[in-house]
Scaffold this active site. Structure first.
Site, PDB file in Angstrom:
ATOM      1  N   GLU A 127      92.747 180.751 -10.171  1.00 29.11           N
ATOM      2  CA  GLU A 127      93.887 179.604 -10.149  1.00 29.11           C
ATOM      3  C   GLU A 127      95.136 180.955  -9.332  1.00 29.11           C
ATOM      4  O   GLU A 127      94.792 182.008 -10.268  1.00 29.11           O
ATOM      5  CB  GLU A 127      94.597 179.670 -11.131  1.00 29.11           C
ATOM      6  CG  GLU A 127      93.649 178.476 -12.474  1.00 29.11           C
ATOM      7  CD  GLU A 127      94.035 177.700 -13.910  1.00 29.11           C
ATOM      8  OE1 GLU A 127      94.815 177.982 -14.040  1.00 29.11           O
ATOM      9  OE2 GLU A 127      92.610 177.285 -14.570  1.00 29.11           O
ATOM     10  N   GLU A 138      90.138 180.733 -19.596  1.00 30.60           N
ATOM     11  CA  GLU A 138      91.428 181.476 -19.568  1.00 30.60           C
ATOM     12  C   GLU A 138      90.678 181.391 -21.949  1.00 30.60           C
ATOM     13  O   GLU A 138      92.156 180.389 -23.231  1.00 30.60           O
ATOM     14  CB  GLU A 138      92.906 180.486 -20.273  1.00 30.60           C
ATOM     15  CG  GLU A 138      93.094 180.512 -18.590  1.00 30.60           C
ATOM     16  CD  GLU A 138      94.777 180.197 -18.483  1.00 30.60           C
ATOM     17  OE1 GLU A 138      95.247 179.676 -18.893  1.00 30.60           O
ATOM     18  OE2 GLU A 138      94.794 180.323 -16.772  1.00 30.60           O
TER      19      GLU A 138
HETATM   20  O1  AHR Z   1      96.904 175.093 -13.595  1.00 26.76           O
HETATM   21  C1  AHR Z   1      97.383 174.588 -14.945  1.00 26.76           C
HETATM   22  C2  AHR Z   1      96.980 175.833 -15.657  1.00 26.76           C
HETATM   23  O2  AHR Z   1      97.394 177.010 -15.801  1.00 26.76           O
HETATM   24  C3  AHR Z   1      95.552 175.484 -16.455  1.00 26.76           C
HETATM   25  O3  AHR Z   1      95.182 174.460 -16.753  1.00 26.76           O
HETATM   26  C4  AHR Z   1      95.485 176.608 -16.555  1.00 26.76           C
HETATM   27  O4  AHR Z   1      93.695 177.144 -16.569  1.00 26.76           O
HETATM   28  C5  AHR Z   1      96.603 177.144 -16.186  1.00 26.76           C
HETATM   29  O5  AHR Z   1      97.260 178.221 -17.821  1.00 26.76           O
END
Ligand code: AHR
Length: 494
Positions: free
Chosen positions: A302, A175
């Protein structure tokens, strides 16, 4: 009751389903690693090198194919050299992203790679681009994978590990448009090109380098994919990432409660989950412009449901409960990833233990498998299967807001796996499925469901929602079954 006709043509093979689509994510966040997966060698909880034995067994049962670590946002502030060597001398650090707590770095590179070896899963490392250096990342790769004589390989040996580990999946940043440095894509792309140049293939180890991609849809993220793809090629990156969380409300300030939700919120949640399909299509369309042969894949590293934290818990720990709604959402997402397995090579649920849509919750020595865990168990037959053509009538439910049925079908070693979710909390679904191109005399099935969508498993009620045998009727041309509302079903034909 609503009826749905389904059709499967097993002769029409579409794509290979990489086992890594059933991947997981473990971040130094809340109680995911510390007091979750890792309790330390001296704990009274049975453990292997400090990792809970019951968690190892549970991960093995679902054939966990890949585990991502150490973050998330945490990865871009992680300095790996603080997490090696004598544990009593390791430098402590503040986890600024998640609760501002101090960590002792007792779970580091050796602990993670030994765990992956024990599980037989691929390690997926997220490298620090936001606050690290090119040299730091390059030396980490040397430390982990180099078999010869070198400063980093010697250091590894000094710390007790003679042979290198295998490392395939390497994420370069996380990110970076947000917590990983608030970068403009132009800046990140240049950094990516530089960092990846110094991540070498040592001693026969081949890295699968992964660039940080978008975090959803919208102009900013479509532009990110466009500029990223324009400036990389398959020799620099094997994949780019996509992050997509599902919020019932789509409002980050009021995400909604994990357990207390009404009918409206339930259908909104499923509707927002289905956006994953649109997102993948939109980003793949952009990727195709620069990479029409699909040599660079998409990794959804994610995904999952993100609710308001459980009342009374640390807001930075992202602890939430898990119900049948989570199970349906997991099934819908996994069916979507299977459907896009031509381009989607991996997906990682956030997160494995005690954080967000966890597959496991722990409390002291107790451990619970959530409804989401059971969905991974029911879908594991797809790993390494061939996705085959399937079609279902679009019958809608929930005041016509969502399709009733989610599905995908694969074949492996003469066994067909059909995974279905009845997404309705109002209607049972009568499925009649015709199958061509496959000779299977027997059909067996299992189901995950509950009397109430709000039901889940917790520490005091660990077995309220569990997998049970399910009756399907084998017909001349396939099978038929009545899926109760809010259920996930796997039919196995052989
Ligand atoms: O999963 C929680 C957070 O969500 C992670 O650290 C990040 O990559 C995303 O914003």
């Amino acid at each position: 009751m609503k009826s749905v006709k389904m059709y499967v043509n097993a002769a029409e093979k579409i794509s290979h389903i990489n086992p890594e689509i059933y991947g997981h994510f473990s971040e130094h966040l809340g109680r995911c690693i510390y007091n979750g997966i890792y309790v330390g060698e001296d704990s009274s909880i049975p453990n292997v090198n400090g990792v809970r034995k019951d968690i190892i067994d549970a991960f093995k049962k679902i054939k966990m194919p890949v585990l991502r670590w150490p973050g998330g946002c945490f990865a871009d502030e992680y300095h790996w050299k603080n997490g090696i060597g004598d544990k009593s001398k390791r430098a402590k650090m503040v986890n600024t992203n998640w609760g501002g707590i101090t960590e002792d770095n007792s779970f580091g590179t050796h602990e993670f790679f030994d765990l992956c070896e024990e599980l037989g899963c691929e390690p997926y490392l997220a490298g620090n681009v936001g606050s690290g250096t090119v040299r730091e990342l390059s030396e980490w790769i040397e430390y982990i994978t180099f078999d010869g004589i070198s400063p980093m390989a010697d250091l590894r040996r000094k710390n007790g590990r003679e042979k290198p580990w295998k490392l395939k999946y390497l994420g370069i940043g996380n990110e970076n448009w947000g917590c990983g440095g608030n970068m403009r894509v132009e800046h990140y792309v240049d950094l990516y090109r530089q960092y990846q140049s110094f991540c070498k293939n040592y001693s026969g180890n081949e890295l699968y380098k992964i660039a940080c991609g978008p975090g959803g849809g919208g102009d900013m993220f479509y532009d990110w994919t466009d500029k990223l793809m324009k400036n990389i090629n398959p020799s620099m990156a094997k994949a780019i990432t996509l992050h997509q969380y599902t919020l019932p409300t789509n409002d980050w300030n009021h995400k909604g409660d994990a357990v207390k939700f009404d009918r409206n919120e339930y259908y909104d949640t499923i509707d927002h989950t289905l956006y994953m399909d649109t997102l993948i299509k939109n980003h793949v369309k952009i990727m195709d412009r620069y990479d029409p042969n699909g040599e660079i894949s998409l990794i959804v590293d994610e995904w999952g449901l993100w609710f308001d934290v459980e009342e009374g818990t640390n807001p930075g720990f992202l602890y939430q409960k898990n119900t049948m709604r989570d199970a349906v959402v997991a099934a819908v997402n996994l069916n979507i990833f299977n459907t896009h397995s031509k381009r989607v090579s991996m997906a990682n649920l956030a997160q494995a233990v005690n954080v967000l849509q966890a597959i496991i919750l722990t409390e002291g020595e107790k451990m619970v498998l959530t409804p989401t865990y059971h969905v991974f168990d029911m879908f594991k037959g797809h790993q390494n299967g061939e996705l085959v053509y399937s079609y279902a009538d679009e019958v809608r439910t929930g005041d016509d807001r969502i399709p009733l049925l989610s599905k995908s079908v694969s074949v492996k070693d003469g066994v067909m796996t059909v995974t279905l979710a009845n997404c309705s909390i109002d209607d049972d679904a009568e499925i009649s499925c015709n199958i061509e191109g496959f000779d299977g005399a027997d059909a067996e099935a299992v189901i995950l469901t509950a009397d109430d969508v709000h039901m889940g498993n917790d520490i005091d009620h660990p077995d309220d929602v569990v997998i049970k045998p399910f009756e399907v009727t084998k017909t001349d041309r396939g099978f038929s079954a009545v899926l109760p509302k809010c259920s996930v079903v796997t039919v196995t034909l052989r």
